[in-house]
Motif scaffolding. Structure first.
Motif, short mmCIF file in Angstrom:
data_model
loop_
_atom_site.label_atom_id
_atom_site.label_comp_id
_atom_site.label_asym_id
_atom_site.label_seq_id
_atom_site.Cartn_x
_atom_site.Cartn_y
_atom_site.Cartn_z
N MET A 1 6.74 -5.78 -13.87
CA MET A 1 7.93 -5.69 -12.71
C MET A 1 7.28 -6.37 -11.52
N LEU A 2 6.17 -6.05 -11.30
CA LEU A 2 5.67 -6.82 -9.93
C LEU A 2 5.51 -8.49 -9.93
N GLY A 3 5.35 -8.84 -11.37
CA GLY A 3 5.12 -10.53 -11.39
C GLY A 3 3.86 -10.91 -11.21
N PHE B 1 11.36 1.29 -10.44
CA PHE B 1 12.77 0.81 -9.86
C PHE B 1 13.20 1.25 -8.73
N ALA B 2 13.05 2.55 -8.50
CA ALA B 2 13.47 3.04 -7.26
C ALA B 2 12.81 2.56 -6.09
N PHE C 1 0.90 -1.29 0.00
CA PHE C 1 0.01 -0.15 0.00
C PHE C 1 0.95 1.18 0.02
N LEU C 2 2.09 1.28 0.66
CA LEU C 2 2.75 2.42 0.77
C LEU C 2 3.36 2.56 -0.38
N SER C 3 3.81 1.80 -1.26
CA SER C 3 4.41 2.00 -2.69
C SER C 3 3.42 2.40 -3.43
N TYR C 4 2.14 1.90 -3.41
CA TYR C 4 1.10 2.45 -4.16
C TYR C 4 0.74 3.83 -3.97
N CYS C 5 0.86 4.27 -2.60
CA CYS C 5 0.72 5.73 -2.60
C CYS C 5 1.82 6.43 -3.17
N ILE C 6 3.04 6.08 -3.08
CA ILE C 6 4.27 6.97 -3.69
C ILE C 6 4.09 6.88 -5.13
N TYR C 7 3.87 5.73 -5.86
CA TYR C 7 3.81 6.00 -7.46
C TYR C 7 2.34 6.74 -7.82
N LEU D 1 8.32 -3.20 -3.96
CA LEU D 1 6.83 -3.10 -4.59
C LEU D 1 5.71 -3.98 -4.05
N ARG D 2 6.18 -5.16 -3.73
CA ARG D 2 5.45 -6.48 -3.55
C ARG D 2 5.50 -6.91 -2.16
#
Length: 563
Positions: free
Chosen positions: A174-176, A374-375, A117-123, A382-383
């Motif tokens: 990238m997630l798979g 990537f970052a 969820f945190l990764s989602y918020c960032i992108y 991400l996952r």
């Protein structure tokens, strides 16, 4: 005076259209929630809420100025809505904000069920802060370089959907794939969404909102009417095409793919909704109806990119299609006389500009979101972990035990006034004497047995009536999932075979003493027998003791429902 009144009316319609586009957030949430599994429904709702809220902050701080500021042909600047309230065009701000949020929302569907969820918020913030505003400035901003060349994207097939679809494709790759999506040989497994009704509701909400999405910028009644017409024709033809295609290929019309095709038709008509005629809209819809199932198959079987919702075929594939189709089917309408496509005598000029726009927007989006993903992947990740994915993101990411707390499955039965066919009587004689002693079967005074009957849910009312005839007045009924040795009939979800083949069943349990077990078995056979696979099974168990809690009575006395 009349002209001024009409101008005021269309300014009001402009804001109403923005409200319709905002309501599309509900449609996206329903589609994504319905097409994914129940254990992630809360996570989906949270993401669709926060991508708009976070996007609002990002667009307010930076994105609005980058998109709508004067600047130059490549990037805008100079707008300060936080400090210049009176000088800000808030109609323009609100309208572009809701479109920006749409681009960010598209990504969550393709990356659903396994993204932090945190990764989602960032992108999501990066999309609203930087990616969308800059490329949108090229097309819709003051002096945008693509607009100056004649690039035509009236409502965003490229600017919004192609951008969102590109981010979705790169992110999903990238997630798979989700755990269980592919078997050991790489064959895709269908993972059905948990609530197709919610998914369908989302599609209709999106379709309704799309009249504002495409029509809000209309400047006169004629243009608005033609936009409404093309926005209706394209998705209708797309859905019909996919329904026929899947009916032929998979022997049955695929519900999920057909719903997605309607959305694909809407995406495809968005760029040229003001520039094509009815025939062009129909052809665009038919093409979209072929693109959606083809790209769904390509992602699953060849590219091995797991897209739970179908965001990539709908938004990426049909976004490209719709942008190109302007260069083919634009017919020089009164509201857009300069846009003339190849098939209407315009040559390759408009088509070339459309392709250039796709290329440059795609490069900008792919590079920027690729670096962002990537970052994130190299830092916070991400996952989620395999354990978190299996348990579900609702409990792991949000501490939500279930998005459906308090809901229970309900047995589906026929109402008393509904007619039902007569039970079949030509069932085979059950040879159960080896399992249950003959003395017990034939005696009404012997020990107790539990009889468990597993069958189709819709046979419950018939079974209950047959058991009542032999003196059974009480039973326990549960909804269960199961399969026999035949493992059910082959089923497909969006073109991929569903491997689990677990089917909903009814499990009825009765304990008898005075009523012979053989009578219960015969009653169940009479109610359920068709002679086909799936009629069910009957299990018989000895029962050592029964105690009625209210009275303390034990044994046969506790079974006072037996007459």
């Amino acid at each position: 005076m009349l002209q001024e009144a009409l101008s005021q009316i269309f300014q009001i319609w402009y804001l109403i259209g923005a409200a319709l586009v905002f309501f599309m957030q509900a449609g996206f949430a329903m589609v994504e929630g319905g097409f994914t599994r129940a254990k992630n429904a809360g996570n989906i709702i949270m993401k669709n809420t926060m991508d708009f809220c976070l996007g609002t902050v990002a667009f307010l701080l930076v994105g609005y100025s980058l998109m709508c500021g004067a600047g130059n042909g490549f990037v805008g600047w100079g707008l300060h809505p936080l400090t210049d309230f009176g000088g800000t065009d808030w109609s323009l701000f609100t309208f572009n904000l809701v479109f920006c949020a749409t681009a960010a929302t598209i990504v969550s569907g393709a990356m659903a069920e396994r993204t932090k969820f945190l990764s989602y918020c960032i992108y999501s913030i990066i999309i609203s802060l930087l990616i969308y505003p800059i490329e949108a400035h090229w097309v819709w901003g003051p002096g945008g370089w693509l607009a100056s060349l004649g690039f035509h994207d009236f409502a965003g097939s490229a600017v919004i959907h192609y951008v969102g679809g590109t981010c979705a494709l790169i992110g999903a790759a990238m997630l798979g794939a989700r755990i269980g999506k592919y078997d050991k040989n790489g064959k895709p497994r269908g993972i059905p969404g948990h609530n197709i009704m919610i998914g369908a509701l989302g599609v209709f909400i999106l379709w309704f909102g799309w009249y504002g999405f495409n029509g809000a910028a209309a400047v006169n009644q004629t243009q608005l009417a033609t936009i409404f017409a093309t926005t209706t024709l394209a998705p209708s033809l797309a859905a019909c095409t996919t329904m026929i295609y899947t009916w032929i290929r998979y022997k049955k019309p695929d519900v999920a793919l057909t719903l997605n095709a309607a959305l694909g038709g809407l995406v495809a008509i968005t760029a040229g909704c003001d520039a094509v005629n009815a025939l062009g809209a129909c052809i665009i819809g038919i093409l979209a109806g072929l693109v959606v199932p083809f790209l769904t198959w390509l992602l699953d079987y060849k590219l091995k990119v797991d897209d739970p919702v179908g965001a990539v075929p709908v938004h990426f594939g049909c976004g490209i299609l719709g942008t190109i189709c302007v260069g083919l089917f634009a017919c020089g309408t009164d509201s857009m006389p300069e846009a003339v496509g190849l098939f209407y005598g315009g040559g390759f000029h408009q088509l070339g500009i459309q392709l250039l726009g796709l290329l440059t927007i795609g490069i900008w989006t792919a590079c920027t979101i690729g670096l962002t993903f990537f970052a994130i992947k190299k830092t916070i990740g991400l996952r989620v972990s395999p354990k978190e994915e299996i348990r579900g993101l609702d409990i792991e990411e949000h501490g939500l035990a279930s998005a459906y707390a308090g809901f229970a499955m309900e047995t589906e039965v026929l109402a008393d006034d509904e007619s039902e066919p007569e039970p079949l009587s030509a069932f085979p004689e059950a040879a159960i004497s080896d399992a249950v002693p003959a003395a017990i079967l034939g005696s009404a005074e012997s020990g107790m047995h539990k009889v468990v009957i597993v069958s189709a849910i819709d046979k419950f009312e018939r079974l209950k009536k047959e058991l009542e005839k032999i003196g059974i007045g009480g039973m326990t009924v549960s909804n269960v999932m199961g399969m026999g040795v035949q493992k059910g009939q082959p089923m497909y979800y969006k073109g991929a075979e569903v491997q689990s083949r677990l089917l909903p069943k009814m499990q009825a349990e009765v304990v008898v003493s005075k009523v012979p077990v053989k009578d219960v078995v015969k009653a169940a056979q009479k109610a359920l027998y068709t002679g086909n696979i799936g009629d069910g099974k009957i299990f018989v168990y000895p029962v050592e003791e029964v105690v009625r809690i209210s009275t303390g009575e034990a044994g046969a006395k506790a079974l006072d429902y037996e007459k």
